[in-house]
Motif scaffolding. Structure first.
Motif, PDB file in Angstrom:
ATOM      1  N   ALA A  20       1.122  -1.625   0.263  1.00 16.72           N
ATOM      2  CA  ALA A  20      -0.124  -0.367  -0.131  1.00 16.72           C
ATOM      3  C   ALA A  20       1.108   1.349  -0.238  1.00 16.72           C
ATOM      4  N   ASP A  21       2.185   1.238   0.791  1.00 18.41           N
ATOM      5  CA  ASP A  21       3.005   2.597   1.094  1.00 18.41           C
ATOM      6  C   ASP A  21       2.970   2.818  -1.169  1.00 18.41           C
ATOM      7  N   MET A  22       3.826   2.045  -1.620  1.00 16.84           N
ATOM      8  CA  MET A  22       4.081   1.826  -2.910  1.00 16.84           C
ATOM      9  C   MET A  22       2.776   2.634  -3.640  1.00 16.84           C
ATOM     10  N   ALA A  23       2.011   2.114  -3.708  1.00 18.57           N
ATOM     11  CA  ALA A  23       0.953   1.767  -4.359  1.00 18.57           C
ATOM     12  C   ALA A  23       0.437   3.532  -3.650  1.00 18.57           C
ATOM     13  N   LEU A  24       0.444   3.558  -2.249  1.00 17.84           N
ATOM     14  CA  LEU A  24      -0.161   5.576  -2.255  1.00 17.84           C
ATOM     15  C   LEU A  24       0.161   6.772  -2.749  1.00 17.84           C
ATOM     16  N   ALA A  25       1.895   5.878  -2.782  1.00 18.57           N
ATOM     17  CA  ALA A  25       3.035   7.151  -3.207  1.00 18.57           C
ATOM     18  C   ALA A  25       2.703   7.573  -4.806  1.00 18.57           C
TER      19      ALA A  25
END
Lengths: 242, 329
Positions: free
Chosen positions: A196-201
């Protein structure tokens, strides 16, 4: 561009999506995050026409696509990079790419060549391995082929189902660099990710799914600030349940 | 380029040349008949090859279409008085029609379920052939009139060349299917149906298409067999037929273009050489088959032709081979 309203779908008699609504604007990147089994892949596969719709509507560029067959959906420009890559292992990289342009057989050969050149420019590694069987590639290279294969259809909307699955961290970074490049080119994408961290970035807008429903949504900046979402990153399941 | 071309076509050209010369090399009618049977089995094998080798759809019911083609061909001549070409077209149409009706429901199944369903269908056909005596003649079967073409009765050698020509046409059909986008689509269906579907390959359409094609080709083989044997009986749809067909496919090399020819030659000729061994024949046959599966999984054709579509290019090892597909769920 893509508009989903009250979508219910599933396998056989068991319903996996219980009334999902979402909108994707042209030129944006939208991500769906959520735990395993939340229905993210089912949603992507329903949009692709691979899982039958039970009720609700979907429209793409103002056209109703609810009951269209998978092939017609590809023709309209919605193309999927499936979970787990699903390459044609015995075929070469080049043949896999050719199959990506399967619905574009009426398109001129020069146009197909242009698309192939675009894919090879995006993934120079694939040009080196064009004649090699897909099964013998590394995981990262296979993900490149899966993405390149989808791009061969020249999609208007690219659906990516867990592109980082099973890849080493450094390779995941490379995959996301590529997604950023595609975003820079104006590609509209729907990205399903456990990371999720990378996706939200990378995304502009996010939906959070749990047990077949959308439980939260908003611009990614706001979502990142949301404590519940932060907890969900850390794998504390249950925050969105009920 | 020329090297690839030679590699792809040379074996076929050699087989063709051998086939043309064969009638002058064999001694007597019996040997000519065996040579004719090799081409017929090759046709039957090519149908199965397209269905299972190219598209991965395992049907154990090809012998049913072999029989249906033969019976339709015989009945069209006996009761309707049709000429050989018209009777052949009738047989082809009946095979295509029945295969559509059977294919629509059974192709919803995959792998061993599909194999079971098609085998059941073949058993039903076999029973009908045995028991519907008024039409099929029961165990004694039907007589097929001597082959005439354009008013002239065909000599054995003419029948041989006619059947060889049929095999050549089916071979070219097979090459066409494999080297065009059809082959890619079938390969995609064989490897991963859902991935194929997500790229817009109409999986149902291709599965039915190749099933009908394979059934029609099996029907052609059945008609040729009936023409040569001057009759048709329930053994056409018997279990022995499907065993021969599977043997042929494995020994020849699945998914290759010339495999069915090698397989057919072996299936027809090997028992001739083993005939002196009587009861040990089956044993040797089984041992030979096992050895093939262990040491030559690509079959005889695998020695000269790679099953996939292009001539082999070097598979330089990547940093680390990744796993294909389906890590998740």
């Amino acid at each position: 561009m893509l508009s989903i309203d009250g979508l219910r779908s599933g396998y056989g008699k068991s319903e996996a999506l219980h009334g999902v609504s979402m909108d994707i604007e042209a030129g944006t990147v939208v991500t769906i995050i959520g735990a395993n089994g939340a229905g993210k892949s089912t949603l992507v596969n329903t949009v692709s026409g691979l899982v039958p719709v039970m009720s609700g509507r979907m429209s793409f560029e103002g056209r109703d696509i609810t009951d269209l067959a998978a092939a017609d959906i590809v023709d309209l420009g919605i193309v999927q990079v499936p979970e787990g890559r699903k390459l044609f292992g015995p075929l070469t990289v080049e043949e896999n790419l050719e199959l990506g342009a399967y619905r574009s057989r009426s398109v001129k050969a020069s146009e197909i060549a242009r698309r192939r050149a675009f894919v090879f420019e995006l993934f120079p590694r694939l040009a080196e391995r064009a004649g090699q069987r897909a099964a013998t590639l590394s995981g990262g290279e296979q993900q490149m082929v899966a993405m390149g294969r989808a791009l061969m259809a020249q999609p208007k909307l690219l659906l990516l189902d867990e592109p980082s699955l099973g890849l080493a961290p450094i390779v995941v970074d490379r995959v996301f660099d590529t997604l950023a490049k595609l975003k820079g080119d104006g590609m509209t994408m729907l990205l399903v990710e456990q990371r999720a961290d990378m996706a939200l970035a990378i995304a502009d807008f996010a939906y959070v799914m749990a047990t077949g429903r959308i439980v939260a949504n908003g611009p990614t900046d706001a979502m990142r600030a949301d404590t519940r979402v932060q907890q969900a990153y850390l794998g504390e399941a249950g925050v969105f349940e009920g | 380029m020329t090297a690839t071309l030679m590699r792809n076509w040379l074996p076929a050209i050699v087989i063709l040349a051998l086939g043309l010369a064969l009638p002058f090399l064999v001694a007597g009618n019996y040997q000519l008949r065996l040579a004719t049977l090799v081409w017929i089995y090759a046709v039957l094998g090519m149908g199965f090859n397209m269905l299972f080798g190219f598209a991965g759809q395992l049907s154990l019911g090809q012998q049913a279409f072999f029989a249906i083609g033969a019976y339709a061909f015989a009945l069209a001549q006996i009761h309707l008085g049709l000429s050989l070409p018209l009777a052949a077209l009738t047989g082809l149409a009946v095979c295509a029609l029945v295969s559509i009706l059977v294919g629509l429901p059974v192709l919803r199944m995959r792998t061993h379920y599909l194999a079971m369903a098609t085998l059941m269908f073949a058993m039903v056909v076999h029973d009908v052939a045995l028991r519907w005596t008024d039409v099929t003649g029961g165990t004694s079967g039907l007589r097929v009139p001597p082959p005439h073409l354009f008013g002239d009765r065909l000599e054995r050698i003419e029948v041989y060349y006619l059947i060889m020509a049929l095999a050549t046409v089916v071979f070219l059909l097979q090459v066409f299917v494999k080297s065009t986008h059809l082959g890619r689509a079938l390969e995609a269906v064989k490897t991963d149906e859902s991935a194929a579907m997500s790229l817009g390959v109409n999986v149902t359409y291709y599965k039915l298409g190749v099933f009908v094609l394979a059934a029609s080709v099996a029907g052609v083989a059945g008609m040729a067999y009936a023409m040569v044997s001057r009759g048709v009986d329930p053994s056409y749809s018997g279990i022995g037929m499907v065993i021969n067909l599977l043997t042929l496919a494995v020994i020849g090399g699945l998914g290759t273009r010339i495999g069915p020819f090698f397989g057919a030659a072996l299936v027809i000729l090997l028992p001739q050489f083993l005939a002196g061994l009587q009861e040990y024949q089956t044993l040797l046959y089984g041992v030979a088959l096992l050895l093939f599966m262990i040491f030559l999984p690509g079959g005889l054709a695998g020695l000269i032709e790679r099953p996939a579509m292009k001539a082999p290019e070097q598979d330089t090892p990547s940093e680390r081979p990744g796993r294909l597909g389906s890590e998740a769920r």
